[in-house]
Motif scaffolding. Structure first.
Motif, PDB file in Angstrom:
ATOM      1  N   VAL A   7      12.481  21.271  57.299  1.00 33.12           N
ATOM      2  CA  VAL A   7      12.929  20.724  56.021  1.00 33.12           C
ATOM      3  C   VAL A   7      11.935  19.654  55.555  1.00 33.12           C
ATOM      4  O   VAL A   7      11.425  18.885  56.369  1.00 33.12           O
ATOM      5  CB  VAL A   7      14.336  20.106  56.194  1.00 33.12           C
ATOM      6  N   MET A   8      11.639  19.632  54.246  1.00 31.97           N
ATOM      7  CA  MET A   8      10.757  18.611  53.649  1.00 31.97           C
ATOM      8  C   MET A   8       9.468  18.405  54.443  1.00 31.97           C
ATOM      9  O   MET A   8       9.051  17.288  54.710  1.00 31.97           O
ATOM     10  CB  MET A   8      11.501  17.272  53.495  1.00 31.97           C
ATOM     11  N   ASP A  96      12.401  14.337  63.428  1.00 26.85           N
ATOM     12  CA  ASP A  96      13.252  15.202  62.617  1.00 26.85           C
ATOM     13  C   ASP A  96      14.489  15.484  63.466  1.00 26.85           C
ATOM     14  O   ASP A  96      14.437  16.246  64.416  1.00 26.85           O
ATOM     15  CB  ASP A  96      12.497  16.492  62.287  1.00 26.85           C
ATOM     16  N   TYR A 235      20.370  14.155  59.434  1.00 26.23           N
ATOM     17  CA  TYR A 235      21.191  15.172  58.771  1.00 26.23           C
ATOM     18  C   TYR A 235      22.668  14.815  58.726  1.00 26.23           C
ATOM     19  O   TYR A 235      23.452  15.559  58.189  1.00 26.23           O
ATOM     20  CB  TYR A 235      21.033  16.528  59.468  1.00 26.23           C
ATOM     21  N   THR A 277      15.181  12.856  49.355  1.00 23.50           N
ATOM     22  CA  THR A 277      15.972  14.073  49.592  1.00 23.50           C
ATOM     23  C   THR A 277      15.184  15.288  49.117  1.00 23.50           C
ATOM     24  O   THR A 277      14.162  15.151  48.432  1.00 23.50           O
ATOM     25  CB  THR A 277      17.333  13.998  48.865  1.00 23.50           C
ATOM     26  N   ALA A 278      15.656  16.458  49.485  1.00 13.93           N
ATOM     27  CA  ALA A 278      14.909  17.696  49.209  1.00 13.93           C
ATOM     28  C   ALA A 278      14.855  17.999  47.710  1.00 13.93           C
ATOM     29  O   ALA A 278      15.760  17.653  46.952  1.00 13.93           O
ATOM     30  CB  ALA A 278      15.545  18.855  49.958  1.00 13.93           C
ATOM     31  N   GLU A 282      13.651  23.472  47.147  1.00 12.00           N
ATOM     32  CA  GLU A 282      13.945  23.584  48.575  1.00 12.00           C
ATOM     33  C   GLU A 282      15.445  23.744  48.822  1.00 12.00           C
ATOM     34  O   GLU A 282      15.859  24.484  49.710  1.00 12.00           O
ATOM     35  CB  GLU A 282      13.405  22.369  49.340  1.00 12.00           C
ATOM     36  N   ASN A 286      16.644  26.674  51.248  1.00  6.39           N
ATOM     37  CA  ASN A 286      17.016  26.311  52.619  1.00  6.39           C
ATOM     38  C   ASN A 286      18.282  25.457  52.619  1.00  6.39           C
ATOM     39  O   ASN A 286      18.249  24.278  52.298  1.00  6.39           O
ATOM     40  CB  ASN A 286      15.846  25.550  53.259  1.00  6.39           C
ATOM     41  N   ARG A 288      19.847  24.163  54.966  1.00  2.00           N
ATOM     42  CA  ARG A 288      19.828  23.027  55.894  1.00  2.00           C
ATOM     43  C   ARG A 288      19.311  21.756  55.241  1.00  2.00           C
ATOM     44  O   ARG A 288      19.534  20.657  55.736  1.00  2.00           O
ATOM     45  CB  ARG A 288      18.950  23.342  57.112  1.00  2.00           C
ATOM     46  N   SER A 289      18.592  21.908  54.111  1.00  3.70           N
ATOM     47  CA  SER A 289      17.997  20.720  53.486  1.00  3.70           C
ATOM     48  C   SER A 289      19.018  19.903  52.697  1.00  3.70           C
ATOM     49  O   SER A 289      18.747  18.779  52.303  1.00  3.70           O
ATOM     50  CB  SER A 289      16.838  21.126  52.571  1.00  3.70           C
ATOM     51  N   ARG A 290      20.216  20.472  52.502  1.00  2.00           N
ATOM     52  CA  ARG A 290      21.206  19.783  51.658  1.00  2.00           C
ATOM     53  C   ARG A 290      21.573  18.402  52.171  1.00  2.00           C
ATOM     54  O   ARG A 290      21.732  17.467  51.409  1.00  2.00           O
ATOM     55  CB  ARG A 290      22.484  20.625  51.554  1.00  2.00           C
ATOM     56  N   ALA A 292      19.833  16.573  54.375  1.00  2.00           N
ATOM     57  CA  ALA A 292      18.709  15.829  54.962  1.00  2.00           C
ATOM     58  C   ALA A 292      18.355  14.574  54.163  1.00  2.00           C
ATOM     59  O   ALA A 292      18.291  14.589  52.946  1.00  2.00           O
ATOM     60  CB  ALA A 292      17.491  16.741  55.053  1.00  2.00           C
TER      61      ALA A 292
END
Length: 300
Positions: A7-8, A96, A235, A277-278, A282, A286, A288-290, A292
């Motif tokens: 992510v990112m 990460d 996360y 944030t993403a 992204e 993805n 999963r980036s929500r 992050a």
């Protein structure tokens, strides 16, 4: 097995402000996505990447670079291992904190709610106690606390009670048995979200994740050179709060300490006030980036 793209990724790399001759540490190697890019930007510099996972160690063999060293260890032992490699100071540290999605995809690791398998969840299967031991031996009070604090589970007290009465009939050893045991507490229509919170709580407890994170952050602040960067992506709110407090105050609880002249005594300064944030793009690509949040700090 193809590993996920971190992510990112670009934002993390940019945040490190990599110098080709610098010394960097990736404390969460995972699938190696970050390490691969960092190593490619070094000439005479060095990268040390930590992970306690044997699969990560296998992945690390794919990085063919004189600048790269893999360290099979928990990041809470950061200083100890850097000392072994005679490293006193570093230019940047990246963490990460997302569990590699690869771990969720392996049934026998017991991280995922999607498969049946042993209720394990240890990042390093060779040490520590599996999740089944937590579920079968912890008191109702301890379980209530874990699910309430680490999982932010709304009915944590009820859940703890149900587990204790179910395990009295027979021990809960597998993911399937566990899901069955707690089915009466699982809200209809929200099963996935609820199980994710419950599993997160167990994973944090089994791996002592929050204490390990605190220890790593304190050591990171000590080994960074003045002007060196700490880049942390988290996360969930528990981790993000620890990172945010440590950057803001140099400690995890309470207020920042001041010297006689009223100057704040803390090792780091935030580079950006708000977490990064993403991007929209992204978020679409993805899921999963929500959740992050990326925080960047510089050593004073």
């Amino acid at each position: 097995m193809e590993y996920h793209r971190p992510v990112m990724l670009q934002e993390c790399i940019d945040a490190l402000a990599i110098k080709p001759d610098g010394v960097y540490v990736d404390v969460t190697f995972g699938g190696g996505g970050h390490s691969r890019v960092i190593a490619s930007k070094l000439t005479t510099g060095q990268l040390y990447s930590f992970d306690q996972d044997r699969d990560a160690e296998e992945q690390s063999k794919k990085i063919d670079s004189a600048a790269f060293t893999f360290v099979r260890a928990n990041f809470r032992d950061l200083k100890k291992y850097l000392r072994l490699y005679r490293v006193k100071e570093v230019d940047g540290i990246l963490a990460d904190l997302g569990v590699s999605s690869h771990q969720f995809d392996e049934a026998e690791r017991g991280f995922s709610t999607r498969f049946d398998g042993p209720l394990d969840m240890r990042m390093d299967p060779e040490t520590g106690i599996p999740a089944s031991e937590v579920v079968n031996t912890y008191s109702q009070e301890q379980l209530h606390k874990i699910f309430g604090i680490y999982g932010e589970v709304k009915n944590a007290k009820t859940l703890a009670g149900v587990i204790v009465s179910q395990r009295a009939r027979q021990p809960i050893e597998t993911i399937g048995e566990f899901k069955q045991a707690i089915s009466s507490c699982t809200p209809r229509g929200k099963e996935n979200k609820y199980l994710a919170q419950v599993f997160q709580a167990l994973r944090i407890e089994v791996n002592d994740e929050l204490k390990a994170l605190e220890e790593m952050l304190e050591q990171a602040a000590e080994v960074l050179k003045p002007g060196g960067r700490l880049v942390v992506m988290s996360y969930h709110s528990l981790e993000d709060r620890l990172v945010k407090n440590f950057i803001a105050k140099g400690k995890f609880f309470g207020e920042v300490e001041k010297d006689l002249f009223g100057n704040e005594k803390k090792p780091l300064d935030a580079v950006s006030r708000k977490p990064i944030t993403a991007s929209e793009q992204e978020l679409l690509e993805n899921s999963r980036s929500r959740s992050a949040k990326l925080r960047i700090a510089e050593k004073r």
